[in-house]
Design a protein around this motif. Structure first.
Motif, short mmCIF file in Angstrom:
data_model
loop_
_atom_site.label_atom_id
_atom_site.label_comp_id
_atom_site.label_asym_id
_atom_site.label_seq_id
_atom_site.Cartn_x
_atom_site.Cartn_y
_atom_site.Cartn_z
N ARG A 132 -57.90 -8.42 29.94
CA ARG A 132 -58.22 -8.39 28.50
C ARG A 132 -59.56 -7.68 28.28
O ARG A 132 -59.71 -6.82 27.42
N ASN A 133 -60.55 -8.03 29.14
CA ASN A 133 -61.88 -7.41 29.01
C ASN A 133 -61.83 -5.91 29.25
O ASN A 133 -62.65 -5.15 28.73
N PHE A 134 -60.88 -5.49 30.10
CA PHE A 134 -60.82 -4.08 30.49
C PHE A 134 -60.02 -3.22 29.51
O PHE A 134 -59.88 -2.02 29.75
N GLN A 135 -59.48 -3.84 28.45
CA GLN A 135 -58.61 -3.08 27.56
C GLN A 135 -59.29 -1.81 27.04
O GLN A 135 -58.66 -0.77 26.89
N ALA A 136 -60.58 -1.92 26.75
CA ALA A 136 -61.31 -0.76 26.20
C ALA A 136 -61.75 0.21 27.30
O ALA A 136 -62.31 1.27 27.00
N PHE A 137 -61.52 -0.16 28.57
CA PHE A 137 -61.99 0.69 29.67
C PHE A 137 -60.81 1.17 30.50
O PHE A 137 -60.31 0.44 31.36
N SER A 138 -60.36 2.38 30.23
CA SER A 138 -59.23 2.87 31.02
C SER A 138 -59.74 3.29 32.40
O SER A 138 -60.92 3.60 32.56
N GLY A 139 -58.83 3.29 33.37
CA GLY A 139 -59.23 3.64 34.73
C GLY A 139 -58.03 4.00 35.57
O GLY A 139 -56.89 3.95 35.09
N PRO A 140 -58.23 4.34 36.84
CA PRO A 140 -57.11 4.67 37.71
C PRO A 140 -56.17 3.47 37.83
O PRO A 140 -56.66 2.34 37.97
N PRO A 141 -54.83 3.68 37.76
CA PRO A 141 -53.92 2.53 37.80
C PRO A 141 -54.00 1.80 39.15
O PRO A 141 -53.89 2.43 40.20
#
Ligand code: HEM
Length: 426
Positions: free
Chosen positions: A45-54
């Motif tokens: 949930r916290n990472f929703q705004a932070f995209s990254g390598p899958p």
């Protein structure tokens, strides 16, 4: 009589006990898993705004790190792809947010809602000791404790204390060079890092405890040195193997057993060294008296350290600081020195200038002295450039204690780990 009978009535036979034990274990596992899954959900949930390598659902990004010297390049590439801030997963439950932009790093480093956490070298090209083994020393302590310890230990870095260390380090370097001479005569290639690492360990043991271990010549036969290397290896392994993130699993595993054994060896060694020195210092009332007879080592500084209330460090704090210096002091310098030598080997024209400069500074002396260090500005520049290109500590880790808001308005709640990586401009 009645009580005994009642108790006997409630006693279960062996098969029942097994059953109860199995249910209890199952309950603990389900309970732990529920907590971990809740934590994972919260992190996602916290990472929703932070995209990254899958990430892989089980291994996270662990399999992406091959430890073949390309890991840092991969992280830098991800940074460019994902706006310099992106999550990395170590298994299904442990995650960090990786930062590669000065503006984001500034928020993390200046915010009051952030605290130091263990220094973990995730992307070093060389294996690097983590500090889990060093207890709550300066590097990982915080607040008032950090402030007090920092004040007590600062005298340990005074020039007058450091000066005699140059001679000790020169002696260690000479032992290493003697070993290299034998390789030079046979033209046999060899891995340089392990030699440099033993040399820095030898130096730090002399500077920190006045302990002459002969580790460079005896190598793996010294129990303490072996334990230090074991701990470095096991801490690194624990981070990479996600089942070992669980204290219980690690504790029960053979690696956990080896870790405790090595920890015990280092602990007993440190305790013994401190105890012996306390005995030896009974006569001495102040540092000046010792300094008149011999050089001060780090242990002297620790044992004589007093705050404004004339309170010294507790035995436990003293052990933690000694271990911190042992672990922080040898691996960083070994990595730095190895890369400096590598850079000089790759750039013979600069190596030639350094060599000339050093020979002139030496005159007809065998080894450098403190005063000579200011006479080698070109070599100093080369050392700094190599440290910039190949930093022994390429990043630092922090954990939020409050919600932190970045310059772009994105926020991260308390309890999130960060890893800030230095980006090197070639
Ligand atoms: C090239 C060599 C070295 C490099 C690149 C290096 C790098 C660093 C970095 C980046 C930090 C800050 C970590 C953070 O904020 O999370 C740090 C802290 C520290 N280092 Fe080093 N270090 C080196 C050598 C040493 C040596 C030789 C010692 C001890 C003998 C040492 C002892 C410490 C201690 C005690 C701290 C914590 C300081 C504090 O929090 O007040 N380091 N080092």
């Amino acid at each position: 009589m009645k009580l005994t009978k009642t108790f006997a009535e409630f006693q279960l036979g062996w098969p029942h006990m097994h059953y109860v034990f199995a249910v209890l274990c199952l309950f603990v596992v389900v309970y732990k898993l529920t907590i971990l899954l809740a934590k994972r959900r919260e992190a996602l949930r916290n990472f929703q705004a932070f995209s990254g390598p899958p990430p892989h659902w089980l291994f996270g990004h662990v399999l992406e790190f091959k430890q073949d010297g390309t890991d840092m390049d991969k992280v830098v590439k991800w940074g460019q792809e994902y706006s310099y801030v992106f999550p990395i997963w170590f298994g299904p439950f442990l995650s960090i947010i990786n930062i590669q932009h000065p503006d984001y790093a500034k928020t993390i480093l200046t915010s009051s809602g952030v605290r130091n956490v263990l220094l973990i070298c995730l992307f070093c090209c060389f294996p690097h000791s983590c500090t889990c083994s060093s207890g709550n020393g300066l590097l990982v302590s915080e607040g008032q404790k950090w402030f007090r310890h920092r004040r007590l230990l600062t005298p340990g870095f005074h020039y007058d204390v450091l000066k005699p260390y140059v001679k000790l380090m020169s002696e260690s370097a000479e032992t290493m060079l003697d070993k290299w001479e034998s390789y030079a005569s046979t033209n046999e290639p060899f891995e340089l890092f392990k030699h440099v690492s033993l040399m820095t360990l030898d130096s730090i043991m002399k500077c920190a405890f006045s302990c002459y271990s002969n580790c460079q010549t005896e190598g793996g036969t010294n129990a303490y040195i072996k334990a230090v290397y074991d701990l470095s290896f096991l801490i690194d392994l624990r981070l990479r193997m996600f089942p070992y993130h669980s204290d219980l699993i690690f504790h029960l595993s053979p690696h956990g057993f080896r870790y405790r054994k090595a920890r015990q060896v280092t602990l007993s060694h440190t305790e013994e060294v401190i105890r012996k020195r306390q005995e030896a210092l009974k006569e001495e009332k102040e540092l000046g008296q010792i300094q008149a007879k011999r050089y001060l080592d780090f242990l002297d500084i620790l044992l004589f350290a007093r705050d404004e209330n004339q309170q010294g460090l507790s035995d436990e704090d003293m052990r933690a600081e000694v271990d911190t210096f042992m672990f922080e002091g040898h691996d960083t310098t070994a990595s730095g020195l190895s890369f400096i030598l590598y850079c000089l080997a790759c750039n013979p024209e600069h190596q030639k200038i350094c060599r000339k400069e050093i020979m002139e500074a030496l005159h007809d002396k065998e080894t450098m002295e403190w005063e000579d260090l200011s006479k080698i500005p070109y070599t100093t520049m080369c050392i700094k450039e190599a440290l910039r290109l190949y930093p022994p500590v390429p990043g630092i880790a922090r954990k939020t204690t409050k919600t932190v808001t970045f310059c772009d308005g994105r926020t991260v709640p308390a309890g999130q780990w960060f890893y800030s990586v230095v980006i090197i401009k070639e």
